[in-house]
Write a protein that holds these residues in place. Structure first.
Motif, PDB file in Angstrom:
ATOM      1  N   CYS A 296       1.026  -1.246  -0.013  1.00 45.58           N
ATOM      2  CA  CYS A 296       0.100   0.018  -0.105  1.00 45.58           C
ATOM      3  C   CYS A 296       0.799   1.224   0.245  1.00 45.58           C
ATOM      4  O   CYS A 296       1.640   1.362   0.835  1.00 45.58           O
ATOM      5  CB  CYS A 296      -0.956   0.067   1.031  1.00 45.58           C
ATOM      6  SG  CYS A 296      -2.052  -1.578   1.579  1.00 45.58           S
ATOM      7  N   GLU A 298      -0.320   4.269   0.346  1.00 47.17           N
ATOM      8  CA  GLU A 298      -1.076   5.161   1.382  1.00 47.17           C
ATOM      9  C   GLU A 298      -2.071   4.398   2.378  1.00 47.17           C
ATOM     10  O   GLU A 298      -2.423   3.228   1.927  1.00 47.17           O
ATOM     11  CB  GLU A 298      -1.728   6.122   0.834  1.00 47.17           C
ATOM     12  CG  GLU A 298      -2.795   5.884  -0.191  1.00 47.17           C
ATOM     13  CD  GLU A 298      -3.562   6.486  -1.028  1.00 47.17           C
ATOM     14  OE1 GLU A 298      -4.648   7.226  -0.790  1.00 47.17           O
ATOM     15  OE2 GLU A 298      -2.800   7.208  -2.040  1.00 47.17           O
ATOM     16  N   ALA A 299      -2.282   4.908   3.169  1.00 43.72           N
ATOM     17  CA  ALA A 299      -3.389   4.366   4.183  1.00 43.72           C
ATOM     18  C   ALA A 299      -4.578   4.399   3.505  1.00 43.72           C
ATOM     19  O   ALA A 299      -4.982   5.493   2.958  1.00 43.72           O
ATOM     20  CB  ALA A 299      -3.422   4.895   5.562  1.00 43.72           C
ATOM     21  N   SER A 306      -9.373  -1.861   6.909  1.00 43.48           N
ATOM     22  CA  SER A 306      -8.428  -0.536   6.823  1.00 43.48           C
ATOM     23  C   SER A 306      -6.959  -1.258   6.699  1.00 43.48           C
ATOM     24  O   SER A 306      -6.610  -2.069   7.460  1.00 43.48           O
ATOM     25  CB  SER A 306      -8.686   0.029   8.403  1.00 43.48           C
ATOM     26  OG  SER A 306      -9.850   0.435   8.493  1.00 43.48           O
ATOM     27  N   ARG A 308      -2.760  -0.043   6.138  1.00 41.44           N
ATOM     28  CA  ARG A 308      -1.672   0.792   6.601  1.00 41.44           C
ATOM     29  C   ARG A 308      -0.754   1.208   5.480  1.00 41.44           C
ATOM     30  O   ARG A 308      -0.594   0.356   4.320  1.00 41.44           O
ATOM     31  CB  ARG A 308      -0.775   0.142   7.597  1.00 41.44           C
ATOM     32  CG  ARG A 308      -1.484  -0.108   9.055  1.00 41.44           C
ATOM     33  CD  ARG A 308      -0.535  -0.664   9.996  1.00 41.44           C
ATOM     34  NE  ARG A 308       0.278  -1.607   9.358  1.00 41.44           N
ATOM     35  CZ  ARG A 308      -0.142  -3.327   9.385  1.00 41.44           C
ATOM     36  NH1 ARG A 308      -1.389  -3.522  10.299  1.00 41.44           N
ATOM     37  NH2 ARG A 308       0.515  -4.171   9.029  1.00 41.44           N
ATOM     38  N   LYS A 309      -0.511   2.295   5.521  1.00 41.53           N
ATOM     39  CA  LYS A 309       0.695   2.531   4.490  1.00 41.53           C
ATOM     40  C   LYS A 309       1.759   1.607   4.551  1.00 41.53           C
ATOM     41  O   LYS A 309       2.189   1.456   5.880  1.00 41.53           O
ATOM     42  CB  LYS A 309       1.133   4.135   4.583  1.00 41.53           C
ATOM     43  CG  LYS A 309       2.293   4.621   3.314  1.00 41.53           C
ATOM     44  CD  LYS A 309       2.839   5.682   3.752  1.00 41.53           C
ATOM     45  CE  LYS A 309       3.869   6.116   2.709  1.00 41.53           C
ATOM     46  NZ  LYS A 309       4.166   7.481   2.824  1.00 41.53           N
ATOM     47  N   GLN A 311       1.475  -1.644   4.026  1.00 39.93           N
ATOM     48  CA  GLN A 311       1.127  -3.053   4.548  1.00 39.93           C
ATOM     49  C   GLN A 311       1.281  -3.704   3.262  1.00 39.93           C
ATOM     50  O   GLN A 311       0.936  -3.379   2.113  1.00 39.93           O
ATOM     51  CB  GLN A 311      -0.170  -3.187   5.101  1.00 39.93           C
ATOM     52  CG  GLN A 311      -0.645  -4.314   5.463  1.00 39.93           C
ATOM     53  CD  GLN A 311      -1.810  -4.221   6.469  1.00 39.93           C
ATOM     54  OE1 GLN A 311      -2.525  -3.234   6.635  1.00 39.93           O
ATOM     55  NE2 GLN A 311      -2.143  -5.107   7.451  1.00 39.93           N
TER      56      GLN A 311
END
Length: 401
Positions: A296, A298-299, A306, A308-309, A311
């Motif tokens: 990812c 960005e979050a 959800s 996380r950035k 992840q």
């Protein structure tokens, strides 16, 4: 599966992962895989969305747990190959490079390569058939490197070395390799790269009309062209991407067709069915396990989860290809199936650049095997080898008569 724990390395999963994939799709379509700190997506709509969403990056350096790489100085050439790979190129270069390669590996251009691929298949069969037996994995393993050498018009005196480069390049993609084994496998990289530089220099001076390297050297995109480092990295990528994946596509294709004699009988009556049949083997028995991870940038909220950035997410293409919302009766092998929605080779900007070439190798290899050996029968179940990304066959023997 009341106390489900995802295990992609166990013998039952390697032999038949589809009960696991079905449970994931139905019960945990966004499964948090704690040991990998990753979220696993298994439904077609989510997997395809991830492949087409630029917020998910291929760049492993974007992972939240990424560590700075410390390659020994003698492997500086190998690090350059990685740094100039498509997944690590900056945005202003990624698009042009991808378009340049795509224009050189169109379906039409690959069709013109079919006779060379056929010759490679025939010659490999001639040296791997052992009496009335054949190990499909042993036949299929060297084919991708051999084909790439043919398509790049590598000089005869360099082929053995550069085929070894191809096999080592494919091995280097195995992230589970111990560091010492990885370094040992790629230690000749400086010598291999020097060979390729000589081939590129010669081809710049004397371009040909019928080889892929000349096409890549002379290709232009709005005036832009590939740098030498990008060319070298692309050759490396051809070997890596085409190695284990093409070998296993062929091995699993043979395995699947042998388990469906009625479909095989149809193909014997009408050879034109082989192209769609080969595509259906990729859907029905996609050999990828977790596939290549995404990270990812960005979050975000995605598919009700959800993220996380940084992840890691794992889009399970193999699970998505058995999603009944897209493929009616997904557990039925059907060589006449409408496969326009297949994502066996990715989707959108994440479609495999060598998809047309891989398909041609698969169709040619399967067609030749079943044409030459119509009475082929399996001699037991496949043996598997450790691999972090795919269900990789170490050995799969068949009787030819």
């Amino acid at each position: 599966m009341d106390e489900f724990a995802l295990d992609m390395d166990g013998p039952s999963f390697l032999a038949d992962p589809h009960p696991t994939y079905r449970w994931l799709r139905e019960c945990a379509p966004a499964y948090v895989w704690q040991p990998r700190h990753a979220v696993v997506f298994s439904r077609y709509r989510d997997v395809k969305a991830i492949l087409n969403d630029r917020r998910f990056s291929n760049n492993y350096r974007a992972w939240e747990f990424a560590q700075p790489e410390q390659w020994p100085p003698e492997l500086a050439d190998f690090q350059k190959l990685l740094d100039n790979g498509l997944s690590l190129l900056p945005d202003h270069r990624h698009g042009p490079v991808r378009r340049l390669v795509s224009s050189s590996l169109t379906v039409r251009s690959v069709e013109r390569m079919q006779s060379r691929i056929q010759r490679a298949v025939d010659e490999l069969l001639d040296v791997t058939v052992d009496g009335g037996r054949l190990d499909i994995s042993k036949f299929a393993a060297p084919l991708p490197a051999r084909v790439i050498c043919d398509l790049l018009a590598i000089p005869a005196e360099m082929r053995e070395d550069l085929c070894a480069f191809g096999l080592a390049a494919a091995k280097s993609a195995n992230i589970a390799l111990p560091p010492d084994e990885l370094i040992a496998s790629i230690s000749p990289t400086p010598r291999w790269v020097a060979m390729l530089r000589r081939v590129i220099a010669e081809r710049r001076e004397n371009p040909r009309e019928d080889d892929l390297l000349s096409t890549l050297i002379t290709a232009r995109d709005d005036g832009a062209k590939l740098s030498e480092e990008e060319l070298l990295s692309l050759v490396f990528t051809f070997f890596v991407a085409g190695g284990d994946s093409t070998k296993n596509a062929i091995a699993w294709g043979v395995h699947t067709l042998l388990r469906h004699p009625a479909a095989l009988a149809e193909i014997h009556r009408d050879a034109s069915l082989m192209r769609n049949a080969a595509e259906e083997t990729m859907r029905f028995e996609m050999f990828a396990k977790s596939g290549f991870p995404k990270y990812c940038t960005e979050a975000m909220e995605f598919a009700g989860v959800s993220l996380r950035k940084g992840q890691m997410v794992l889009p399970l293409i193999a699970a998505a290809l058995r999603d009944e919302d897209v493929f009616p009766e997904p557990d039925r092998f059907d060589i006449r199936r409408d496969l326009r929605q297949t994502i066996s080779f990715g989707s959108g900007q994440q479609t495999c650049l060598g998809a047309a070439l891989a398909r041609m190798q698969l169709v040619t290899a399967l067609g030749t095997l079943f044409r030459r050996f119509p009475e082929m029968k399996p001699l037991g179940e496949p043996e598997f080898e450790p691999h972090p990304l795919i269900r990789s066959m170490k050995k799969f023997e068949v009787a030819l008569h």
